[in-house]
Design an enzyme around this catalytic site. Structure first.
Site, mmCIF file in Angstrom:
data_model
loop_
_atom_site.group_PDB
_atom_site.id
_atom_site.type_symbol
_atom_site.label_atom_id
_atom_site.label_comp_id
_atom_site.label_asym_id
_atom_site.label_seq_id
_atom_site.Cartn_x
_atom_site.Cartn_y
_atom_site.Cartn_z
ATOM 1 N N GLU A 119 -1.416 -3.052 -8.280
ATOM 2 C CA GLU A 119 -2.662 -3.258 -7.535
ATOM 3 C C GLU A 119 -3.184 -1.903 -7.084
ATOM 4 O O GLU A 119 -2.455 -0.914 -7.059
ATOM 5 C CB GLU A 119 -2.428 -4.191 -6.334
ATOM 6 C CG GLU A 119 -1.533 -3.647 -5.249
ATOM 7 C CD GLU A 119 -2.265 -2.851 -4.165
ATOM 8 O OE1 GLU A 119 -3.444 -3.116 -3.895
ATOM 9 O OE2 GLU A 119 -1.637 -1.927 -3.598
ATOM 10 N N SER A 144 0.856 -1.181 0.000
ATOM 11 C CA SER A 144 0.000 0.000 0.000
ATOM 12 C C SER A 144 0.897 1.237 0.000
ATOM 13 O O SER A 144 1.763 1.368 -0.854
ATOM 14 C CB SER A 144 -0.955 -0.032 1.199
ATOM 15 O OG SER A 144 -1.986 0.919 1.036
ATOM 16 N N HIS A 160 -4.803 -5.333 -1.865
ATOM 17 C CA HIS A 160 -5.854 -5.108 -0.879
ATOM 18 C C HIS A 160 -6.967 -6.136 -1.046
ATOM 19 O O HIS A 160 -8.054 -5.842 -1.558
ATOM 20 C CB HIS A 160 -6.413 -3.688 -1.033
ATOM 21 C CG HIS A 160 -5.450 -2.611 -0.671
ATOM 22 N ND1 HIS A 160 -4.437 -2.207 -1.520
ATOM 23 C CD2 HIS A 160 -5.338 -1.851 0.447
ATOM 24 C CE1 HIS A 160 -3.761 -1.228 -0.939
ATOM 25 N NE2 HIS A 160 -4.273 -1.003 0.241
#
Length: 305
Positions: free
Chosen positions: A207, A109, A273
């Site tokens: 992602e 992230s 995620h």
């Protein structure tokens, strides 16, 4: 690239939070998972701190990072959760210290920015993997997610095919190179900075979470126009977790963007995620094939025992 040493039972590892403080209960639940792996877990001094002075908190998060890398008793560093702000820390890091004290550095992230920065300036293999508080808590974690930590101990290479992750082909071919990438927003934010991901001769992982289709399209277009895809040998798309209606539109964006790519592209790899979430080493050699769809990843650690 420098590969850190593999973990073994009894090793001490640190949990830090360079992108923001985690939920205390979720962090404790995740730490218990690491302890069940046989690890001795210590928490960074500033993990739970909140301050209105952002410059001060950046220095504290930086301090936890440096202390974890420089402590000879720490064998691995796991990030607690995502958030924001790691881009501000990147210019402050002493990358020479990290290069002289190579060890496992694991997260994703917002941590994407640090994964790429450390690779660029310390030549260290880093790890895109589940966060301790966000992904290993009692509500979120799956057996598959926890099992993706095992190669840190065994040093085994990893192979992902449609039995593990139902990969869908967007463009056919075979590609081989270093594995790089992470969160799409952070990859885009790094363009034009010293921390930009180096995709030349690489397999690129992408992602994202909670971004609408038009934003995904805009960011991919930005990367393309910045030349990020020029030297790519393949692309692996992970989760783009969002609302179901928006997810349909994102799939259309990805199909339109990558269907004519001159390199292999697969989607629906279980990373990012989502659950399960497979951790993978960045900076190691990988091979991506589409007949059948499969991703073969070299080990990210050295076994010294």
């Amino acid at each position: 690239m420098i590969r850190p040493s593999a973990l073994k039972e009894g090793d001490r590892v640190a949990v830090i939070a360079p992108a923001g403080p985690p939920d205390r209960n979720h962090l404790n639940q995740g730490i218990r998972v690491l302890e069940k792996m046989g690890l001795d877990v210590v928490i960074g001094r500033h993990v739970f701190e909140l301050e209105t002075d952002l410059a001060a908190i950046d220095q504290k998060r930086l301090s936890d990072l440096h202390e974890a890398f420089c402590d000879p008793d720490i064998r691995g560093i796991f990030c607690a959760n995502g958030g924001f702000g790691t881009a501000k820390i990147a210019p402050l890091i002493d990358y020479g210290k990290i290069q002289r004290n190579p060890k496992i550095f694991w997260g994703y992230s917002d941590i994407t920015y640090l994964l790429n920065a450390i690779q660029n300036f310390s030549d260290l293999v880093t790890f895109h993997g589940p966060l301790v508080a966000s992904d290993l808590n009692d509500i979120e974690r799956t057996v598959e997610t926890v099992s993706s930590f095992l190669p840190l101990f065994t040093g085994e290479s990893q192979t992902y095919d449609s039995q593990k992750s139902p990969l869908h082909i967007l463009a056919y071919g075979t590609g081989e190179g270093r594995l790089v990438g992470g969160n799409l927003t952070l990859l885009t934010n790094g363009v034009g900075t010293p921390y930009q991901v180096d995709t030349n001769g690489a397999i690129l992982l992408i992602e994202e979470v909670a971004e609408p289709a038009f934003r995904v399209d805009l960011m991919l277009t930005h990367l393309k126009q910045a030349g990020v895809f020029d030297g790519v040998k393949g692309v692996v798309l992970g989760s783009f977790q969002t609302e179901l209606e928006e997810d349909v539109e994102i799939k259309k964006v990805l199909q339109n963007f990558f269907s004519s790519a001159p390199f292999p592209v697969v989607e629906n790899f279980y990373f990012g995620h989502r659950q399960p979430h497979y951790g993978v080493p960045l900076g190691v050699n990988v091979k991506l094939t589409t007949s059948p769809p499969r991703l073969e990843i070299d080990s990210g650690v050295l076994c010294n025992y």
